[in-house]
Motif scaffolding. Structure first.
Motif, PDB file in Angstrom:
ATOM      1  N   THR A 127       0.855  -1.204   0.000  1.00 56.27           N
ATOM      2  CA  THR A 127       0.000   0.000   0.000  1.00 56.27           C
ATOM      3  C   THR A 127       0.882   1.243   0.000  1.00 56.27           C
ATOM      4  OG1 THR A 127      -1.820   1.117   1.101  1.00 56.27           O
ATOM      5  CG2 THR A 127      -0.202   0.103   2.531  1.00 56.27           C
TER       6      THR A 127
ATOM      7  N   ARG B 227      -1.944  -6.869   6.375  1.00 53.56           N
ATOM      8  CA  ARG B 227      -2.416  -5.930   5.332  1.00 53.56           C
ATOM      9  C   ARG B 227      -3.259  -4.813   5.952  1.00 53.56           C
ATOM     10  NH1 ARG B 227      -7.461  -7.804   2.026  1.00 53.56           N
ATOM     11  NH2 ARG B 227      -8.224  -7.328   4.112  1.00 53.56           N
ATOM     12  N   ASP B 228      -4.149  -5.180   6.879  1.00 54.72           N
ATOM     13  CA  ASP B 228      -4.973  -4.175   7.555  1.00 54.72           C
ATOM     14  C   ASP B 228      -4.120  -3.228   8.399  1.00 54.72           C
ATOM     15  OD1 ASP B 228      -7.218  -5.290   6.424  1.00 54.72           O
ATOM     16  OD2 ASP B 228      -7.721  -6.509   8.192  1.00 54.72           O
TER      17      ASP B 228
ATOM     18  N   LYS C 125      -2.500  -0.649   6.179  1.00 53.27           N
ATOM     19  CA  LYS C 125      -3.542   0.280   5.701  1.00 53.27           C
ATOM     20  C   LYS C 125      -3.872   1.318   6.758  1.00 53.27           C
ATOM     21  CE  LYS C 125      -6.278  -2.152   2.204  1.00 53.27           C
ATOM     22  NZ  LYS C 125      -7.602  -2.748   1.928  1.00 53.27           N
TER      23      LYS C 125
ATOM     24  N   SER D 141     -11.350   5.831   9.463  1.00 55.03           N
ATOM     25  CA  SER D 141     -10.798   4.526   9.851  1.00 55.03           C
ATOM     26  C   SER D 141     -11.363   4.134  11.205  1.00 55.03           C
ATOM     27  CB  SER D 141      -9.276   4.595   9.926  1.00 55.03           C
ATOM     28  OG  SER D 141      -8.751   5.080   8.702  1.00 55.03           O
TER      29      SER D 141
END
Length: 377
Positions: free
Chosen positions: A60, A115-116, A119, A189
């Motif tokens: 990302t 991955r989260d 992010k 978020s």
């Protein structure tokens, strides 16, 4: 006696059915509720001793202003991901973060959590909060709000409404949903349990649709109190929840001139008469061309004369003097008597003059004898 035995048998069967129904209802209610203190067992290396077959990776991009913060906390990120055997790399030239599995990785869902994590770090979530995503009972949701409102000023106002004065609205939402919420740029978020994330998304979307977050916060507070009562867990809560109505809905303005629709007829409207038909009706069609031209010229001359007279009248309007308003005359009271006594008025005037000047009367009285004698002596 036979009839009484049959009646007892029927009543017994009915009672058995009722008992069965109550048992089924109890079982269903127990299935809906999770026992207190129960947790899903953690995934260990014994569950997957051989590891993963292939390598999987995610990457990302992050904005320029996050570069300094990511440099500082990157050793902590590597350490946190190293516990679940995931490799992380930071590329400051391209401005990207990437994570990938290794041969030692045994948990297949660990790469999704990693991955989260990257992010959330890219969306300005602090590392202390973002690390919680590596826990089993935690999830995250990144809500895109940039495209929900077209007007930029309106979008900024609604986003500020979600934050509230000094962040009070956001803090109340965090306490009610047990989630961490971060509003940054065009995204929101959220990090927390699944039920809380569902409520956060609903509040954020409603706020962008011009529904104030205080209404949703009020319903969440009522739900929180109702969930404490074990008897109300199976029942519907609609009767307790408030129903808000839009008060400022503007009514549609009705037009001044309302067009009345004509009655429907299957037949088409009559065809309008052509120029030739009109001439045939009046008889002009059969006249010669010279006569037709003469008639046209006469009509043109009449129209020209009318136009000239109108123009002349408009020009002469400037020279016409305005009408003067009539002067208001003072109305004098008419004398009550028909004829005036002039002699009486003259006598009154003379008497008034004599009083002012102090003159002797016109016809003085004759002097007495006693007064004359005194004067002589």
């Amino acid at each position: 006696m036979a009839s009484s035995t049959t009646g007892d048998g029927v009543s017994g069967a009915q009672t058995e059915k009722k008992h069965k129904k109550t048992k089924n209802q109890v079982d269903e209610s127990e299935l809906l509720t999770v026992p207190d203190g129960w947790k899903e067992p953690t995934f260990t290396k014994d569950d997957n001793p051989r590891g993963l077959l292939e390598e999987s990776s995610f990457a990302t991009l992050f904005p320029k202003y996050r570069e300094a913060y990511l440099k500082e906390c990157w050793p902590l990120v590597e350490k946190a991901l190293g516990d679940s055997n995931i490799k992380a790399s930071l590329d400051l030239i391209e401005g990207s973060i990437s994570v990938c599995t290794t041969k030692k990785t045994y948990d297949p869902y660990a790469i999704i959590r990693a991955r989260d994590l990257i992010k959330l770090l890219a969306r300005s979530v602090p590392f202390e909060q973002a690390v919680r995503i590596l826990q089993d009972d935690m999830a995250c949701d990144i809500i895109k709000i940039g495209t929900l409102v077209r007007n930029r000023e309106r979008f900024v106002k609604r986003r500020q409404r979600l934050i509230g004065p000094k962040g009070s609205t956001l803090k109340a939402l965090e306490l009610l949903t047990n989630c961490y919420v971060m509003v940054q740029g065009n995204t929101v978020s959220a990090l927390g349990p699944y039920n809380g994330l569902k409520e956060v998304r609903k509040v954020v979307m409603d706020t962008m649709k011009n529904i104030h977050p205080i209404y949703n916060i009020k319903t969440l507070m009522i739900k929180r109190e109702l969930s404490k009562d074990p008897d109300l867990r199976v029942q519907s809560w609609e009767r307790f929840l408030p129903k808000f109505r839009h008060k400022n809905v503007a009514k549609r303005k009705e037009p001044k001139k309302k067009s009345v629709k004509k009655e429907y007829t299957p037949f088409p409207p009559p065809q309008p008469e052509s120029k030739v038909d009109k001439e045939l009706a009046t008889g002009e069609f059969f006249l010669r061309e010279s006569v037709k031209k003469r008639k046209k010229m006469e009509e043109i001359k009449v129209k020209q004369a009318e136009a000239l007279t109108k123009k002349q009248e408009e020009r002469n309007k400037a020279f016409i003097p305005p009408k003067e308003k009539p002067l208001l005359k003072k109305t004098t009271k008419a004398p009550t008597e028909g004829k005036l006594d002039i002699e009486a008025i003259k006598e009154k005037v003379k008497k008034a003059k004599m009083k002012k000047l102090g003159a002797p009367p016109v016809n003085p009285a004759p002097p007495s004898s006693t007064t004359n004698k005194k004067k002589k002596n």
